[in-house]
Scaffold this motif. Structure first.
Motif, PDB file in Angstrom:
ATOM      1  N   ASN A 174     -23.741 -58.971   4.581  1.00  0.00           N
ATOM      2  CA  ASN A 174     -22.607 -58.125   4.939  1.00  0.00           C
ATOM      3  C   ASN A 174     -23.098 -56.810   5.540  1.00  0.00           C
ATOM      4  N   ARG A 175     -22.840 -55.688   4.870  1.00  0.00           N
ATOM      5  CA  ARG A 175     -23.217 -54.388   5.428  1.00  0.00           C
ATOM      6  C   ARG A 175     -24.684 -54.028   5.172  1.00  0.00           C
ATOM      7  N   PHE A 176     -25.382 -54.871   4.459  1.00  0.00           N
ATOM      8  CA  PHE A 176     -26.766 -54.590   4.080  1.00  0.00           C
ATOM      9  C   PHE A 176     -27.713 -55.473   4.899  1.00  0.00           C
ATOM     10  N   SER A 177     -28.746 -54.859   5.440  1.00  0.00           N
ATOM     11  CA  SER A 177     -29.760 -55.614   6.166  1.00  0.00           C
ATOM     12  C   SER A 177     -31.116 -54.973   5.914  1.00  0.00           C
ATOM     13  N   VAL A 178     -32.151 -55.760   6.156  1.00  0.00           N
ATOM     14  CA  VAL A 178     -33.500 -55.238   5.954  1.00  0.00           C
ATOM     15  C   VAL A 178     -34.266 -55.288   7.262  1.00  0.00           C
ATOM     16  N   ASN A 179     -35.270 -54.437   7.346  1.00  0.00           N
ATOM     17  CA  ASN A 179     -36.251 -54.468   8.421  1.00  0.00           C
ATOM     18  C   ASN A 179     -37.589 -54.763   7.761  1.00  0.00           C
ATOM     19  N   PHE A 180     -38.014 -56.019   7.856  1.00  0.00           N
ATOM     20  CA  PHE A 180     -39.228 -56.482   7.191  1.00  0.00           C
ATOM     21  C   PHE A 180     -40.358 -56.521   8.213  1.00  0.00           C
ATOM     22  N   GLN A 181     -41.357 -55.693   7.998  1.00  0.00           N
ATOM     23  CA  GLN A 181     -42.526 -55.628   8.864  1.00  0.00           C
ATOM     24  C   GLN A 181     -43.742 -56.057   8.030  1.00  0.00           C
ATOM     25  N   LYS A 182     -44.083 -57.349   8.098  1.00  0.00           N
ATOM     26  CA  LYS A 182     -45.103 -57.886   7.199  1.00  0.00           C
ATOM     27  C   LYS A 182     -46.471 -57.259   7.435  1.00  0.00           C
ATOM     28  N   ALA A 183     -46.851 -57.098   8.682  1.00  0.00           N
ATOM     29  CA  ALA A 183     -48.178 -56.547   8.976  1.00  0.00           C
ATOM     30  C   ALA A 183     -48.293 -55.112   8.468  1.00  0.00           C
ATOM     31  N   ALA A 184     -47.224 -54.367   8.582  1.00  0.00           N
ATOM     32  CA  ALA A 184     -47.221 -52.978   8.135  1.00  0.00           C
ATOM     33  C   ALA A 184     -46.903 -52.863   6.654  1.00  0.00           C
ATOM     34  N   LYS A 185     -46.546 -53.963   6.017  1.00  0.00           N
ATOM     35  CA  LYS A 185     -46.150 -53.983   4.613  1.00  0.00           C
ATOM     36  C   LYS A 185     -45.031 -52.972   4.353  1.00  0.00           C
ATOM     37  N   SER A 186     -44.002 -53.120   5.162  1.00  0.00           N
ATOM     38  CA  SER A 186     -42.855 -52.227   5.091  1.00  0.00           C
ATOM     39  C   SER A 186     -41.584 -53.058   4.923  1.00  0.00           C
ATOM     40  N   PHE A 187     -40.652 -52.561   4.130  1.00  0.00           N
ATOM     41  CA  PHE A 187     -39.432 -53.319   3.817  1.00  0.00           C
ATOM     42  C   PHE A 187     -38.304 -52.317   3.603  1.00  0.00           C
ATOM     43  N   SER A 188     -37.628 -51.939   4.666  1.00  0.00           N
ATOM     44  CA  SER A 188     -36.578 -50.925   4.564  1.00  0.00           C
ATOM     45  C   SER A 188     -35.202 -51.573   4.462  1.00  0.00           C
ATOM     46  N   LEU A 189     -34.289 -50.864   3.840  1.00  0.00           N
ATOM     47  CA  LEU A 189     -32.913 -51.331   3.644  1.00  0.00           C
ATOM     48  C   LEU A 189     -31.975 -50.470   4.476  1.00  0.00           C
ATOM     49  N   LYS A 190     -31.158 -51.101   5.297  1.00  0.00           N
ATOM     50  CA  LYS A 190     -30.159 -50.395   6.078  1.00  0.00           C
ATOM     51  C   LYS A 190     -28.781 -50.695   5.519  1.00  0.00           C
ATOM     52  N   ILE A 191     -28.029 -49.651   5.251  1.00  0.00           N
ATOM     53  CA  ILE A 191     -26.658 -49.791   4.775  1.00  0.00           C
ATOM     54  C   ILE A 191     -25.751 -49.255   5.875  1.00  0.00           C
ATOM     55  N   SER A 192     -24.937 -50.127   6.420  1.00  0.00           N
ATOM     56  CA  SER A 192     -24.007 -49.747   7.487  1.00  0.00           C
ATOM     57  C   SER A 192     -22.634 -49.468   6.902  1.00  0.00           C
ATOM     58  N   ASP A 193     -21.870 -48.590   7.607  1.00  0.00           N
ATOM     59  CA  ASP A 193     -20.506 -48.300   7.168  1.00  0.00           C
ATOM     60  C   ASP A 193     -20.485 -47.948   5.670  1.00  0.00           C
ATOM     61  N   SER A 194     -21.263 -46.970   5.295  1.00  0.00           N
ATOM     62  CA  SER A 194     -21.437 -46.624   3.888  1.00  0.00           C
ATOM     63  C   SER A 194     -20.101 -46.340   3.200  1.00  0.00           C
ATOM     64  N   GLN A 195     -20.002 -46.808   1.964  1.00  0.00           N
ATOM     65  CA  GLN A 195     -18.799 -46.617   1.168  1.00  0.00           C
ATOM     66  C   GLN A 195     -19.130 -45.833  -0.103  1.00  0.00           C
ATOM     67  N   LEU A 196     -18.113 -45.212  -0.687  1.00  0.00           N
ATOM     68  CA  LEU A 196     -18.344 -44.418  -1.890  1.00  0.00           C
ATOM     69  C   LEU A 196     -18.980 -45.260  -3.004  1.00  0.00           C
ATOM     70  N   GLY A 197     -18.627 -46.527  -3.036  1.00  0.00           N
ATOM     71  CA  GLY A 197     -19.173 -47.423  -4.054  1.00  0.00           C
ATOM     72  C   GLY A 197     -20.639 -47.777  -3.857  1.00  0.00           C
ATOM     73  N   ASP A 198     -21.200 -47.358  -2.731  1.00  0.00           N
ATOM     74  CA  ASP A 198     -22.628 -47.607  -2.497  1.00  0.00           C
ATOM     75  C   ASP A 198     -23.499 -46.582  -3.209  1.00  0.00           C
TER      76      ASP A 198
END
Lengths: 113, 117
Positions: free
Chosen positions: A62-86
């Motif tokens: 849904n509104r949550f997605s990740v940017n997984f960069q295996k070589a860089a060992k990075s795993f960020s979380l993107k939250i779109s259309d942020s809601q108060l419940g987040d």
């Protein structure tokens, strides 16, 4: 030894805007899983999203997605259309196939109305 | 489906006393975890059971902490004697898979908040 680092102790976002939470990790394994968990104030920790390391495609929920960069060992979380419940503390976690899980120290997300 | 149950929710004890926490995982879940979460930090795995066998207890302070999982279902975590630095939230979690359980989604209980005075 596996490690998980969340370099942002606190983040804030305006309601309906997008925010990205950072996570870097280290492991000697080639097969592992990554997770983002959400822990609202005084409530139970729940899974937000998971990513298998062998999959190149980034996971989305849904509104949550990740940017997984295996070589860089990075795993960020993107939250779109942020809601108060987040608003919550978000933990990045790494689990190797042998089973041991390691969590980062968390990022506290504040959502401003 | 009932979630992971833990009791008590709160406990206050004096240092050097003993305390026990109880966890009932989701029915059918083979893997059970106990975590210690100190304020401001992420959960630290204390012990992981697969059915009633121990998979990992490398971070369990065995001189004072003990845990058991009878019949592969409920589990208890005990601290004896408690120290001031044991003040934390103790989280229990369970996951479905009996193999490589750490890679499965973990379902967490509400935790037990322990204060050691």
């Amino acid at each position: 030894a596996q490690t998980v680092t969340q370099s942002q102790p606190e983040m804030s976002v305006q309601e309906a805007e997008t925010v990205t939470l950072s996570c870097t990790y280290d492991t000697s394994e080639s097969d592992y899983y990554l997770f983002w968990y959400k822990q609202p104030p005084s409530r139970q920790m729940i899974l937000v999203i998971r990513q298998e390391a062998y999959k190149q495609q980034n996971a989305t929920e849904n509104r949550f997605s990740v940017n997984f960069q295996k070589a860089a060992k990075s795993f960020s979380l993107k939250i779109s259309d942020s809601q108060l419940g987040d608003a919550a503390m978000y933990f990045c976690a790494l689990a190797e196939n042998a089973g041991k899980s390691t969590f980062g120290d968390g990022t506290t997300l504040t959502v401003k109305p | 489906e009932a979630g992971v149950a833990q009791s008590p929710r709160y406990k206050i004890i004096e240092k050097r006393q003993s305390v026990a926490f109880w966890c009932n995982p989701i029915s059918g879940h083979a893997t059970l975890y106990w975590y210690q979460q100190i304020l401001g930090q992420g959960p630290k795995l204390l012990i992981q059971f697969q059915n009633n066998g121990v998979v990992d207890d490398s971070q369990l302070p065995k001189d004072r902490f003990s845990a058991e999982r009878l019949k592969g279902v409920d589990s208890t975590l005990k601290i004896q004697p408690a120290k001031l630095e044991d003040s934390a939230v103790y989280l229990c979690a369970s996951s479905l898979s009996p193999a490589g359980g750490g890679t499965d989604t973990q379902y967490f209980g509400p935790g037990t908040r322990l204060t050691v005075l």
